[in-house]
Design a protein around this motif. Structure first.
Motif, PDB file in Angstrom:
ATOM      1  N   ASP A  37       0.851  -1.190   0.000  1.00 47.13           N
ATOM      2  CA  ASP A  37       0.000   0.000   0.000  1.00 47.13           C
ATOM      3  C   ASP A  37       0.886   1.239   0.000  1.00 47.13           C
ATOM      4  OD1 ASP A  37      -1.838   2.023   0.315  1.00 47.13           O
ATOM      5  OD2 ASP A  37      -2.589   1.348   2.260  1.00 47.13           O
ATOM      6  N   ALA A  38       1.059   1.836  -1.139  1.00 48.20           N
ATOM      7  CA  ALA A  38       1.932   3.006  -1.278  1.00 48.20           C
ATOM      8  C   ALA A  38       1.296   4.272  -0.711  1.00 48.20           C
ATOM      9  CB  ALA A  38       2.310   3.213  -2.744  1.00 48.20           C
ATOM     10  N   GLU A  39       0.047   4.215  -0.306  1.00 46.89           N
ATOM     11  CA  GLU A  39      -0.613   5.390   0.258  1.00 46.89           C
ATOM     12  C   GLU A  39      -0.508   5.460   1.779  1.00 46.89           C
ATOM     13  OE1 GLU A  39      -4.647   5.357  -1.273  1.00 46.89           O
ATOM     14  OE2 GLU A  39      -4.029   6.773  -2.820  1.00 46.89           O
ATOM     15  N   GLN A  40       0.195   4.512   2.385  1.00 48.59           N
ATOM     16  CA  GLN A  40       0.358   4.543   3.834  1.00 48.59           C
ATOM     17  C   GLN A  40       1.024   5.845   4.260  1.00 48.59           C
ATOM     18  OE1 GLN A  40       1.803   0.864   5.837  1.00 48.59           O
ATOM     19  NE2 GLN A  40       2.082   0.165   3.722  1.00 48.59           N
ATOM     20  N   GLN A  41       0.638   6.332   5.397  1.00 44.22           N
ATOM     21  CA  GLN A  41       1.257   7.531   5.948  1.00 44.22           C
ATOM     22  C   GLN A  41       2.706   7.231   6.329  1.00 44.22           C
ATOM     23  OE1 GLN A  41      -0.231  10.600   6.148  1.00 44.22           O
ATOM     24  NE2 GLN A  41      -1.861   9.605   4.989  1.00 44.22           N
ATOM     25  N   LEU A  42       3.561   8.200   6.152  1.00 43.58           N
ATOM     26  CA  LEU A  42       4.973   8.047   6.493  1.00 43.58           C
ATOM     27  C   LEU A  42       5.140   7.597   7.937  1.00 43.58           C
ATOM     28  CD1 LEU A  42       7.967   8.332   5.762  1.00 43.58           C
ATOM     29  CD2 LEU A  42       7.783  10.745   6.384  1.00 43.58           C
ATOM     30  N   ALA A  43       4.343   8.162   8.831  1.00 45.64           N
ATOM     31  CA  ALA A  43       4.440   7.806  10.249  1.00 45.64           C
ATOM     32  C   ALA A  43       4.148   6.320  10.473  1.00 45.64           C
ATOM     33  CB  ALA A  43       3.495   8.674  11.072  1.00 45.64           C
ATOM     34  N   GLN A  44       3.188   5.782   9.725  1.00 50.38           N
ATOM     35  CA  GLN A  44       2.858   4.354   9.852  1.00 50.38           C
ATOM     36  C   GLN A  44       4.034   3.489   9.399  1.00 50.38           C
ATOM     37  OE1 GLN A  44      -0.848   4.701   7.398  1.00 50.38           O
ATOM     38  NE2 GLN A  44      -1.556   3.120   8.835  1.00 50.38           N
ATOM     39  N   ILE A  45       4.628   3.852   8.273  1.00 50.18           N
ATOM     40  CA  ILE A  45       5.764   3.090   7.751  1.00 50.18           C
ATOM     41  C   ILE A  45       6.929   3.174   8.729  1.00 50.18           C
ATOM     42  CG2 ILE A  45       7.444   2.931   5.866  1.00 50.18           C
ATOM     43  CD1 ILE A  45       5.223   4.133   4.032  1.00 50.18           C
TER      44      ILE A  45
END
Length: 153
Positions: free
Chosen positions: A15-23
């Motif tokens: 999922d390339a739309e994940q928030q940076l914070a989640q990654i």
């Protein structure tokens, strides 16, 4: 590329739309170092681009056709003309030069057989071909754009 980069790639492929914070949280980094790693993966060409995967049925192109092409001509001039012909047909979504008995393999998406026939006519009008064989997919059993990451050294 280390284990953190691989985990980032795995997450982005899902999922390339994940928030940076989640990654960042998932890989055990703060946001800034995670962002830097993602930018480095983009700059180095590992991440080529980010796109939206669209449902073929929703766009009325749910029929997949695999087209095997054989040619008796193997000149650069012929190839350039054939490649230009194929690239001008939007229904061709994948195009490969092959080894073995088949010279080229195309994956075509269309709404029905009549639409494929129109694609076929454009394909054969553009270049001289020895043999064209079409196989219609009956059912999609697996489809992914995610590449395996276990081979990275």
């Amino acid at each position: 590329m280390d284990a953190i980069d691989l985990k980032i790639l795995d997450l982005l492929q899902q999922d390339a739309e994940q928030q940076l914070a989640q990654i960042a949280e998932a890989v055990g980094l703060s946001s800034t170092p995670c962002w830097r790693r993602i930018q480095r993966l983009k700059e180095s060409g590992v991440i080529r681009r980010q796109v939206a995967l669209v449902d073929a049925q929703a766009l009325n192109v749910g029929v997949t056709v695999f087209v095997s092409v054989r040619t008796a001509t193997h000149t650069q001039e012929w190839f350039e003309r054939f490649r230009a012909t194929v690239q001008a047909i939007p229904e061709v979504v994948e195009f490969y030069r092959m080894s073995g008995d088949v010279d080229y393999l195309l994956r075509v998406v269309v709404p029905d057989i009549a639409a494929y026939d129109a694609v076929y006519k454009r394909l054969i009008a553009g270049t001289q071909l020895f043999d064209v064989s079409s196989s219609f997919a009956m059912e999609e059993l697996k489809f992914t754009t995610a590449l395996p990451l276990s081979y990275v050294r």
